[in-house]
Design an enzyme around this catalytic site. Structure first.
Site, short mmCIF file in Angstrom:
data_model
loop_
_atom_site.label_atom_id
_atom_site.label_comp_id
_atom_site.label_asym_id
_atom_site.label_seq_id
_atom_site.Cartn_x
_atom_site.Cartn_y
_atom_site.Cartn_z
N HIS A 168 1.17 -1.43 -0.35
CA HIS A 168 -0.28 -0.27 0.10
C HIS A 168 0.82 0.69 0.67
O HIS A 168 1.83 1.25 0.52
CB HIS A 168 -1.22 -0.20 1.40
CG HIS A 168 -1.81 -0.87 1.30
ND1 HIS A 168 -2.61 -1.47 2.11
CD2 HIS A 168 -3.14 -1.64 0.20
CE1 HIS A 168 -3.62 -2.75 2.15
NE2 HIS A 168 -3.95 -1.46 0.10
N CYS B 225 -2.07 3.65 8.93
CA CYS B 225 -2.53 2.06 8.07
C CYS B 225 -3.99 2.22 10.12
O CYS B 225 -5.08 1.19 9.51
CB CYS B 225 -2.63 1.37 7.98
SG CYS B 225 -1.28 0.10 9.11
N1 ARG Z 1 -3.65 -7.73 6.63
C1 ARG Z 1 -4.28 -5.95 6.43
C2 ARG Z 1 -4.40 -5.98 4.56
O1 ARG Z 1 -3.22 -6.60 4.14
C3 ARG Z 1 -3.09 -4.36 6.54
C4 ARG Z 1 -3.62 -4.00 6.06
C5 ARG Z 1 -2.93 -2.76 6.24
N2 ARG Z 1 -3.02 -1.41 5.67
C6 ARG Z 1 -2.54 -0.10 4.85
N3 ARG Z 1 -3.31 0.80 4.47
N4 ARG Z 1 -0.79 -0.50 5.41
O2 ARG Z 1 -5.71 -5.15 4.39
#
Ligand code: ARG
Length: 295
Positions: A185, A279
């Site tokens: 992300h 996040c």
């Molecule tokens: N386990 C979550 C996923 O893979 C973690 C999300 C983390 N979010 C972020 N914006 N980095 O969706």
């Protein structure tokens, strides 16, 4: 709610002497059902045990640190059977009084979006209709920097989503391609600090994306891979304070030179799900400019 939203117009000073209206209000979700039960990013190993109590303590400390820094927090009710709902950053994008719901790539997280949208609706935000097909994982993949929405694609969000969003909202959007699955992300590789500076993990981006980011950000703070992998870019900026899961002495000095003070919050249990501090929050006080005003 109306008076809450109007808080957004409070202008506060920022380290570089300008003014900033964002960074003081977030949506968080208590980790009551947090766990790692499936794997949708390289950090997640369902065989690894999550220490629920430690996760709870780490989250509580994070929330206390954000409040101490001056942030106002709203809480989203946790959702049974949705261990990742704690990562509110992915639920959508907030622009003024409008919530733009995400479309999640993985079915495991899909139901979180309606749950969050319901919260926004109940709290007097207007909730936009999601785009028809394209995947876009909320603010986790879209962060405003100096009037431009820096938008990650190539891992979780689709590039197509940004064309659609730009058409519907008029937001100036800079799509940047993510190339390393560890940085899946944009918010683990990019963190706006103010109108001049942002943390950037260069190895997370395609060459072209990095060139575009370098053109956009006058005073970038480039992270080493090691700092990046410790999720140093997944940080929350509240005024002069930057709340980080990790900060090397080198990075601490660079931030200090720019007028920031660092609060490190260990969120190691959430790292097992691929998350840091940022996040675990969704910014509620973002205002995006419109290029053509046809919102
Ligand atoms: N386990 C979550 C996923 O893979 C973690 C999300 C983390 N979010 C972020 N914006 N980095 O969706």
């Amino acid at each position: 709610m109306a008076e809450d939203v109007s808080e957004q117009s409070t202008i506060r000073s920022e380290p570089n002497g300008g003014s900033r209206v964002w960074g003081y209000r977030y949506l968080v979700c208590p980790p009551r059902y947090f766990d790692v039960r499936y794997s949708i990013n390289p950090w997640m190993d369902p065989n690894e045990t999550v220490d629920r109590e430690l996760a709870h303590d780490q989250w509580t400390r994070l929330v206390a640190t954000l409040r101490e820094a001056g942030a106002k927090l709203d809480e989203l009710e946790p959702l049974p059977d949705h261990p990742d709902a704690v990562f509110t950053a992915n639920h959508g994008i907030v622009d003024g009084h409008t919530f733009w719901p995400a479309r999640m790539r993985h079915p495991e997280r899909a139901a979180e979006v309606a749950h969050a949208a319901h919260w926004f609706d109940r709290n007097n935000w207007s909730v936009a209709d999601p785009a028809p097909d394209a995947v876009q994982e909320g603010a986790g993949d879209a962060l405003p920097f100096a009037g431009t929405l820096v938008a990650g694609y190539g891992m979780r969000s689709d590039r197509l989503a940004y064309g659609e969003l730009a058409r519907r909202t008029g937001w100036p959007i800079l799509p940047v391609r993510l190339t390393d699955p560890a940085f899946y992300h944009v918010d683990v590789a990019f963190c706006p600090l103010d109108d001049r500076s942002a943390l950037i993990v260069p190895s997370a981006f395609s060459d072209e994306a990095l060139r575009r980011l370098r053109r956009l950000v006058p005073d970038p703070v480039l992270l080493t891979d090691e700092e990046g992998l410790a999720f140093a870019a997944n940080s929350v900026v509240v005024g002069h304070r930057i709340v980080m899961p990790h900060c090397s002495p080198r990075l601490g000095r660079l931030l200090d030179e720019r007028g920031f003070d660092v609060a490190v919050c260990d969120v190691s249990e959430f790292r097992k799900a691929g998350g840091g501090c940022r996040c675990l929050t969704l910014a509620l006080d973002t205002d995006l400019p419109t290029g053509h005003g046809s919102r």
